[in-house]
Structure formats: C-alpha cells, structure tokens
Design a protein around this motif. Structure first.
Motif, PDB file in Angstrom:
ATOM      1  N   ASP A 122      -4.524  -2.404   4.971  1.00 48.37           N
ATOM      2  CA  ASP A 122      -5.488  -2.220   3.643  1.00 48.37           C
ATOM      3  C   ASP A 122      -4.738  -2.206   2.276  1.00 48.37           C
ATOM      4  O   ASP A 122      -5.313  -2.498   1.369  1.00 48.37           O
ATOM      5  CB  ASP A 122      -6.360  -1.024   4.212  1.00 48.37           C
ATOM      6  N   ARG A 123      -3.712  -1.341   2.470  1.00 50.71           N
ATOM      7  CA  ARG A 123      -3.047  -1.280   1.381  1.00 50.71           C
ATOM      8  C   ARG A 123      -2.315  -2.596   0.586  1.00 50.71           C
ATOM      9  O   ARG A 123      -1.831  -2.689  -0.428  1.00 50.71           O
ATOM     10  CB  ARG A 123      -1.617  -0.441   1.428  1.00 50.71           C
ATOM     11  N   ARG A 124      -2.381  -3.718   1.630  1.00 47.30           N
ATOM     12  CA  ARG A 124      -1.977  -4.999   1.364  1.00 47.30           C
ATOM     13  C   ARG A 124      -3.203  -6.106   1.116  1.00 47.30           C
ATOM     14  O   ARG A 124      -2.927  -7.077   0.929  1.00 47.30           O
ATOM     15  CB  ARG A 124      -0.897  -5.337   2.284  1.00 47.30           C
ATOM     16  N   ALA A 125      -4.309  -5.417   1.030  1.00 51.03           N
ATOM     17  CA  ALA A 125      -5.679  -6.245   1.194  1.00 51.03           C
ATOM     18  C   ALA A 125      -5.736  -7.231  -0.155  1.00 51.03           C
ATOM     19  O   ALA A 125      -6.257  -8.158  -0.200  1.00 51.03           O
ATOM     20  CB  ALA A 125      -6.868  -5.081   1.093  1.00 51.03           C
ATOM     21  N   HIS A 126      -5.070  -6.655  -1.342  1.00 55.56           N
ATOM     22  CA  HIS A 126      -5.137  -7.472  -2.296  1.00 55.56           C
ATOM     23  C   HIS A 126      -4.231  -8.724  -2.256  1.00 55.56           C
ATOM     24  O   HIS A 126      -4.578  -9.678  -3.184  1.00 55.56           O
ATOM     25  CB  HIS A 126      -4.444  -6.583  -3.799  1.00 55.56           C
ATOM     26  N   THR A 127      -3.421  -8.989  -1.413  1.00 56.12           N
ATOM     27  CA  THR A 127      -2.505 -10.088  -0.987  1.00 56.12           C
ATOM     28  C   THR A 127      -2.874 -10.565   0.607  1.00 56.12           C
ATOM     29  O   THR A 127      -2.169  -9.830   1.228  1.00 56.12           O
ATOM     30  CB  THR A 127      -1.131  -9.844  -1.260  1.00 56.12           C
ATOM     31  N   PRO A 128      -3.877 -11.061   0.832  1.00 56.04           N
ATOM     32  CA  PRO A 128      -4.271 -11.504   2.140  1.00 56.04           C
ATOM     33  C   PRO A 128      -2.972 -11.878   3.220  1.00 56.04           C
ATOM     34  O   PRO A 128      -3.016 -11.398   4.253  1.00 56.04           O
ATOM     35  CB  PRO A 128      -5.382 -12.574   2.142  1.00 56.04           C
ATOM     36  N   ASP A 129      -2.214 -12.872   2.639  1.00 55.13           N
ATOM     37  CA  ASP A 129      -1.051 -13.345   3.207  1.00 55.13           C
ATOM     38  C   ASP A 129      -0.186 -12.153   3.627  1.00 55.13           C
ATOM     39  O   ASP A 129       0.476 -12.168   4.928  1.00 55.13           O
ATOM     40  CB  ASP A 129      -0.149 -14.405   2.440  1.00 55.13           C
ATOM     41  N   GLN A 130       0.307 -11.313   2.908  1.00 56.32           N
ATOM     42  CA  GLN A 130       1.019 -10.406   3.210  1.00 56.32           C
ATOM     43  C   GLN A 130       0.348  -9.233   4.281  1.00 56.32           C
ATOM     44  O   GLN A 130       1.224  -8.852   5.031  1.00 56.32           O
ATOM     45  CB  GLN A 130       1.271  -9.236   1.687  1.00 56.32           C
ATOM     46  N   ALA A 131      -0.950  -9.136   4.118  1.00 57.99           N
ATOM     47  CA  ALA A 131      -1.458  -8.336   5.145  1.00 57.99           C
ATOM     48  C   ALA A 131      -1.456  -8.794   6.609  1.00 57.99           C
ATOM     49  O   ALA A 131      -1.293  -8.156   7.398  1.00 57.99           O
ATOM     50  CB  ALA A 131      -3.180  -8.165   4.657  1.00 57.99           C
ATOM     51  N   ARG A 132      -1.620 -10.319   6.480  1.00 60.44           N
ATOM     52  CA  ARG A 132      -1.564 -11.014   7.675  1.00 60.44           C
ATOM     53  C   ARG A 132      -0.100 -10.948   8.442  1.00 60.44           C
ATOM     54  O   ARG A 132       0.157 -10.920   9.740  1.00 60.44           O
ATOM     55  CB  ARG A 132      -1.987 -12.321   7.599  1.00 60.44           C
ATOM     56  N   HIS A 133       0.799 -10.983   7.618  1.00 51.25           N
ATOM     57  CA  HIS A 133       2.485 -11.205   8.009  1.00 51.25           C
ATOM     58  C   HIS A 133       2.620  -9.782   8.348  1.00 51.25           C
ATOM     59  O   HIS A 133       3.311  -9.296   9.386  1.00 51.25           O
ATOM     60  CB  HIS A 133       3.027 -11.460   6.705  1.00 51.25           C
ATOM     61  N   PHE A 134       2.086  -8.436   7.571  1.00 47.35           N
ATOM     62  CA  PHE A 134       2.461  -7.405   8.149  1.00 47.35           C
ATOM     63  C   PHE A 134       1.757  -7.094   9.360  1.00 47.35           C
ATOM     64  O   PHE A 134       2.562  -6.427  10.540  1.00 47.35           O
ATOM     65  CB  PHE A 134       1.593  -6.283   7.143  1.00 47.35           C
ATOM     66  N   LEU A 135       0.367  -7.437   9.849  1.00 45.89           N
ATOM     67  CA  LEU A 135      -0.099  -7.319  11.154  1.00 45.89           C
ATOM     68  C   LEU A 135       1.063  -7.932  12.279  1.00 45.89           C
ATOM     69  O   LEU A 135       1.223  -7.647  13.328  1.00 45.89           O
ATOM     70  CB  LEU A 135      -1.354  -7.862  11.219  1.00 45.89           C
ATOM     71  N   ASP A 136       1.339  -9.256  11.838  1.00 51.53           N
ATOM     72  CA  ASP A 136       2.296 -10.087  12.904  1.00 51.53           C
ATOM     73  C   ASP A 136       3.466  -9.452  12.902  1.00 51.53           C
ATOM     74  O   ASP A 136       4.051  -9.202  14.354  1.00 51.53           O
ATOM     75  CB  ASP A 136       2.447 -11.449  12.476  1.00 51.53           C
ATOM     76  N   ALA A 137       4.125  -9.096  11.976  1.00 56.07           N
ATOM     77  CA  ALA A 137       5.624  -8.290  12.227  1.00 56.07           C
ATOM     78  C   ALA A 137       5.182  -6.954  13.113  1.00 56.07           C
ATOM     79  O   ALA A 137       6.256  -6.580  13.868  1.00 56.07           O
ATOM     80  CB  ALA A 137       6.013  -7.761  10.858  1.00 56.07           C
ATOM     81  N   LEU A 138       4.169  -6.174  13.194  1.00 53.92           N
ATOM     82  CA  LEU A 138       4.129  -5.072  13.895  1.00 53.92           C
ATOM     83  C   LEU A 138       3.535  -5.224  15.375  1.00 53.92           C
ATOM     84  O   LEU A 138       3.297  -4.518  16.213  1.00 53.92           O
ATOM     85  CB  LEU A 138       3.226  -4.026  13.275  1.00 53.92           C
ATOM     86  N   ARG A 139       3.101  -6.589  15.616  1.00 54.01           N
ATOM     87  CA  ARG A 139       2.993  -6.765  17.000  1.00 54.01           C
ATOM     88  C   ARG A 139       4.348  -7.172  17.944  1.00 54.01           C
ATOM     89  O   ARG A 139       4.477  -8.253  18.316  1.00 54.01           O
ATOM     90  CB  ARG A 139       1.941  -8.036  17.048  1.00 54.01           C
ATOM     91  N   ILE A 140       4.745  -6.014  18.200  1.00 54.73           N
ATOM     92  CA  ILE A 140       6.035  -6.076  18.709  1.00 54.73           C
ATOM     93  C   ILE A 140       5.628  -6.528  20.242  1.00 54.73           C
ATOM     94  O   ILE A 140       4.909  -5.605  20.973  1.00 54.73           O
ATOM     95  CB  ILE A 140       6.894  -5.058  18.722  1.00 54.73           C
TER      96      ILE A 140
END
Length: 333
Positions: A122-140
């Motif tokens: 949610d802290r990255r909600a203003h940049t949807p691409d960053q929010a998506r990449h954040f979730l992908d990175a944490l799906r270890i």
C-alpha cells in the motif's frame, strides 16, 4: 612440462547459469544441493565447502541472525530459482530487498505476516508497477529444506500435513486444492477442472503413493481432502490464512503459491516435458512450463558437459613420441 589441472574436491559441482555466471554447489549423492557463496579459491570458500560437507551451519554474514528476514533472503539467493532469474530481474529485486532489509532485516521472518506485506504494498500504491514488483520479490519460493522442516513439525495424521502434501504432490492452485476430493479420483488418477480457466482446462493429477498414504492417514473430509479443525472445507482465502499460520508454526516462510513453484521445479528436474507440465499444472499455454523445463534442461546439460571436461586436456588418439615418418610415394608400376 605443463602444470596438471588440480582435481576438483569431492562432491563439488560447477554450474554456469544462462547469464554466464558460475555457481558452485556441494551435493552428496542424491541429497540436497548447498550453494557456496564465497569466491572460488578463497579461504571463505573452503570454510563454506567444509561446512556443507559436514552438514554444519553455513558461516553467517555479519549482522545476519539465523531465522531473521536477512538470513532468509540470503538463503533465497542460494537457490536455483534465484540463479534462473535474469540479471535485470535480480538487480531490480536487490533494490527492493535493500529497502526492506534496511527497516526489517533483523526481524524474525515468521513475524512478517500478510498484513505486513500488504502495508508495504500500500505504501507503493501510487506506483502500481513498484507495488507489483514488491509482491513478486517477497514471494520467496520453498526449498527442500523448508518442506522437510514443515513435515517434521506436522507429521502424518495432522490436517496441516494433509494441506502441504495435497499442494506439493498435486501441483494444484489453492483455489483448486480446497475443492479437490475423492469424487475427483478414479483409478488412481485425479481430474479437476481448474478455477482459473473457469472450467475450460482439466488438470490431470496422478495420486502418488506418498500422497495416497497421507490421504489414507487423514484427517480428510467427505468431499474435500483439505479441511479445517471443524472437518469442513475451506474457502481459498481462509485456507491461505490457515496455511500461513501452519508455516509460521513450523518456522518456514510459506504460501500455497510457493509450494506450487517447488512442485513444478521438482517435476521439471525429474524430466517432465512441457506438455506433461501443462497437463499436470493446468496451464493453458507453454510459457510457464517452458520456463521450468528450460531451467531444468540447462542444469542437466551443464552437469553432462561438466563430465566431459575430464577429457578436456586429452585427445582421443595419443600422439607418438617420435617424429612421424613421411609417407613413401606409391609406385607407378
């Protein structure tokens, strides 16, 4: 006289990734591979190599506590899944890891729950691409070590063990796994229409002996193998939360999606073709299946090529010590 090449230490394997990077692993027999992170030939490399041989814990980096988020991400960097990523993807994820570790690197990873990840998204909600990449990175993704640790905490006869084994040995998505039951199995083969395809694709799932034993031991429901404490089926959302709680209790990072990834990796490493992966995992095209088979094929070919290096300094026919006599001209008679 030329210097003979130094023989490689026992159980040490060399792998070249698709991006030309050299990775070193220790593997004894058919056991799990242990990545050596230190530069080859350095004293640190030898220390890690000896630790891998004896099964001792890998020397920890400064400030890296066992069980912390920093420790977990360091273990992720040792996996084949990390090596298979492109250089650009690894660089992008390292930027995300740097931000996350700066604020939460010392925390136990078991305390990082769905709410914590959602807050970061949610802290990255203003940049949807960053929010998506954040979730992908944490799906270890899961590792074999995580599976063993979970199974040790939840032995046969527990519903939590049924949850993992259904996911691990069927490869089904969470939404399909919570619907999967005895009515889908005939002659030892499970068939279930996948939720994501809206019923257009049927996943074909052989019931392996290891899964059959788990299901026979139970506990299972009348219509679904996966049930809660009350014996009733889950929704996919409630199951996701319950499975994360079970993973946290076992001290492993986990999600149903992560188990599906290791299932696909295992199948590909055991020689499954793209078409076989599509049938098993219910994919509608070759893209995901090809990703896993390419990585598995690259590793297999790399190991086969490595064995060929044993003859790299020799020719197939030994050259004579003396000079070769010129051929005599043939008689014209």
């Amino acid at each position: 006289m030329s210097t003979m090449p130094r023989p490689r230490p026992p159980h040490l394997q060399r792998q070249v990734t698709q991006h030309g990077r050299v990775a070193w692993y220790v593997r004894i027999g058919k056991g799990r591979r242990v990545r050596i992170r230190a530069p080859f030939g350095s004293p640190e490399f030898d220390t890690e190599y000896q630790a891998a041989l004896t099964g001792a814990a890998r020397p920890q980096a400064k400030g890296e506590a066992v069980g912390s988020l920093s420790w977990l991400i360091a273990r992720y960097r040792e996996t084949a899944a990390w090596s298979a990523l492109s250089a650009a993807t690894r660089k992008h994820r390292e930027c995300i890891f740097k931000q996350v570790l700066a604020t939460a690197g010392g925390q136990p990873f078991t305390r990082i729950d769905t709410a914590t990840v959602a807050a970061g998204r949610d802290r990255r909600a203003h940049t949807p691409d960053q929010a998506r990449h954040f979730l992908d990175a944490l799906r270890i993704p899961w590792t074999e070590e995580h599976v063993a640790k979970y199974q040790a905490r939840w032995p046969l006869g527990t519903r939590q063990r049924v949850w993992l084994d259904v996911l691990l040995y069927s490869g089904l998505r969470r939404g399909d796994a919570v619907r999967y039951g005895r009515q889908h199995v005939q002659g030892g083969i499970g068939r279930i229409k996948t939720e994501k395809s809206r019923g257009a694709v049927t996943a074909v799932v052989p019931v392996l002996p290891v899964l059959a034993e788990t299901l026979a031991t139970g506990p299972c429901g009348d219509l679904t193998f996966i049930v809660g404490a009350d014996g009733k089926p889950f929704t996919k959302e409630s199951f996701g939360n319950a499975f994360r709680d079970a993973c946290r209790a076992a001290g492993v990072p986990g999600s149903a999606h992560g188990v599906r990834k290791i299932a696909a990796t295992t199948a590909a490493n055991n020689g499954a073709t793209t078409a076989q992966l599509r049938a098993l995992f219910g994919w509608t095209d070759d893209r995901m299946a090809a990703l896993y088979t390419r990585t598995a094929d690259r590793e297999r070919l790399g190991r086969e090529a490595g064995r060929m290096l044993e003859n790299a300094e020799r020719t197939s026919i030994p050259s004579p010590w003396g000079k070769v006599r010129a051929a005599e001209p043939k008689s014209q008679g």
